[in-house]
Design a protein around this motif. Structure first.
Motif, PDB file in Angstrom:
ATOM      1  N   ILE A  51     -15.294   2.233 151.812  1.00 46.02           N
ATOM      2  CA  ILE A  51     -14.007   2.887 151.062  1.00 46.02           C
ATOM      3  C   ILE A  51     -14.101   2.654 150.107  1.00 46.02           C
ATOM      4  O   ILE A  51     -12.849   1.032 150.002  1.00 46.02           O
ATOM      5  CB  ILE A  51     -13.655   2.809 152.330  1.00 46.02           C
ATOM      6  CG1 ILE A  51     -13.355   3.308 153.713  1.00 46.02           C
ATOM      7  CG2 ILE A  51     -11.810   3.863 151.143  1.00 46.02           C
ATOM      8  CD1 ILE A  51     -12.198   3.347 154.437  1.00 46.02           C
ATOM      9  N   TRP A  52     -13.306   2.907 148.896  1.00 44.23           N
ATOM     10  CA  TRP A  52     -13.155   2.534 147.738  1.00 44.23           C
ATOM     11  C   TRP A  52     -12.087   3.489 147.227  1.00 44.23           C
ATOM     12  O   TRP A  52     -11.651   4.512 147.273  1.00 44.23           O
ATOM     13  CB  TRP A  52     -14.182   3.106 146.637  1.00 44.23           C
ATOM     14  CG  TRP A  52     -14.847   1.882 146.463  1.00 44.23           C
ATOM     15  CD1 TRP A  52     -15.671   1.055 145.387  1.00 44.23           C
ATOM     16  CD2 TRP A  52     -16.466   2.009 146.947  1.00 44.23           C
ATOM     17  NE1 TRP A  52     -16.920   0.007 145.932  1.00 44.23           N
ATOM     18  CE2 TRP A  52     -17.536   1.192 147.164  1.00 44.23           C
ATOM     19  CE3 TRP A  52     -17.360   3.057 148.083  1.00 44.23           C
ATOM     20  CZ2 TRP A  52     -18.318   1.067 147.286  1.00 44.23           C
ATOM     21  CZ3 TRP A  52     -18.573   3.572 148.679  1.00 44.23           C
ATOM     22  CH2 TRP A  52     -19.260   2.409 147.314  1.00 44.23           C
ATOM     23  N   ILE A  53     -10.890   2.971 146.659  1.00 43.35           N
ATOM     24  CA  ILE A  53      -9.643   3.928 146.147  1.00 43.35           C
ATOM     25  C   ILE A  53      -9.460   3.544 144.609  1.00 43.35           C
ATOM     26  O   ILE A  53      -9.282   2.502 144.190  1.00 43.35           O
ATOM     27  CB  ILE A  53      -8.496   3.292 146.988  1.00 43.35           C
ATOM     28  CG1 ILE A  53      -8.277   3.872 147.988  1.00 43.35           C
ATOM     29  CG2 ILE A  53      -7.194   4.030 146.567  1.00 43.35           C
ATOM     30  CD1 ILE A  53      -8.753   4.961 148.730  1.00 43.35           C
ATOM     31  N   ASN A  54      -9.540   4.328 143.516  1.00 43.97           N
ATOM     32  CA  ASN A  54      -9.711   4.461 142.132  1.00 43.97           C
ATOM     33  C   ASN A  54     -10.239   3.422 141.246  1.00 43.97           C
ATOM     34  O   ASN A  54      -9.700   2.938 141.127  1.00 43.97           O
ATOM     35  CB  ASN A  54      -8.027   3.838 142.347  1.00 43.97           C
ATOM     36  CG  ASN A  54      -7.246   5.445 142.047  1.00 43.97           C
ATOM     37  OD1 ASN A  54      -7.375   6.424 141.844  1.00 43.97           O
ATOM     38  ND2 ASN A  54      -5.787   5.371 141.617  1.00 43.97           N
ATOM     39  N   GLY A  55     -12.036   3.049 142.511  1.00 46.36           N
ATOM     40  CA  GLY A  55     -13.096   2.723 142.042  1.00 46.36           C
ATOM     41  C   GLY A  55     -12.539   0.658 142.768  1.00 46.36           C
ATOM     42  O   GLY A  55     -13.448   0.710 142.155  1.00 46.36           O
ATOM     43  N   PHE A  56     -11.726   0.677 143.645  1.00 43.32           N
ATOM     44  CA  PHE A  56     -11.386  -0.538 143.867  1.00 43.32           C
ATOM     45  C   PHE A  56     -12.605  -0.249 144.896  1.00 43.32           C
ATOM     46  O   PHE A  56     -12.059   0.370 145.794  1.00 43.32           O
ATOM     47  CB  PHE A  56     -10.278  -0.774 144.526  1.00 43.32           C
ATOM     48  CG  PHE A  56      -8.940  -1.185 142.364  1.00 43.32           C
ATOM     49  CD1 PHE A  56      -9.230  -2.635 142.047  1.00 43.32           C
ATOM     50  CD2 PHE A  56      -8.684  -0.128 141.865  1.00 43.32           C
ATOM     51  CE1 PHE A  56      -8.605  -2.627 141.144  1.00 43.32           C
ATOM     52  CE2 PHE A  56      -7.864  -0.531 140.640  1.00 43.32           C
ATOM     53  CZ  PHE A  56      -7.835  -1.625 140.469  1.00 43.32           C
TER      54      PHE A  56
END
Length: 161
Positions: A51-56
């Protein structure tokens, strides 16, 4: 989509996030039902789902199976019995202190590091990393398939300064 599957790669959803400038995000919660993906189904088919959030990159969990040994509780009558049927409910929480996956602290990544206020949306990516040990694909279930009557849920708690 009520059921999405892929043998590798990722899917990205962009959730609108028009947060006022005087609001400060304190916690992000993401919840979805997912499992591995094999042709038809295979109970012994592990997959590292990230899982990535805003590329992180926020979390990776090892899903043990492409579950098909019984019908999914919500699947429509026309859905083939020999196919993937259900997944595992997965919850990611990122707060001011840490990142938790299914209630367990997995890293020190905090909500401030995601820079949620830099864009008018939150990008949520779910999939397999190209270099994952177990690239077993993924299935993502909506509220009309699988066992959990919900779509992908994203919530952000914030304070007003």
């Amino acid at each position: 989509a009520q059921l999405l599957w892929s043998s590798s790669g990722y899917v990205e959803y962009r959730f609108p996030f028009p947060l006022e400038t005087d609001h400060e995000p304190k916690q992000l919660s993401l919840s979805f039902e997912a499992c591995s993906e094999a042709p038809n189904f295979r109970e012994d088919w592990p997959s590292d789902i990230t899982i990535w959030i805003n590329g992180f990159e926020c979390a990776t969990w090892l899903c043990p199976s492409d579950f098909g040994n019984r019908r999914g509780r919500l699947n429509p009558p026309w859905w083939y019995n020999g196919a993937t049927q259900y997944g595992m409910l997965t919850t990611l929480e990122i707060n001011e202190e840490a990142t938790l996956l299914n209630g367990k602290v997995i890293s020190k990544l905090t909500i401030d590091e995601l820079h949620l206020t830099n864009k008018p949306y939150i990008a949520v990516r779910i999939g397999n990393k190209e270099d994952a040990e177990n690239i077993g694909g993924f299935n993502i279930f909506g509220r009309k398939f699988g066992d959990y009557e919900q779509d992908i849920l994203l919530a952000v708690a914030y304070s007003q300064e």
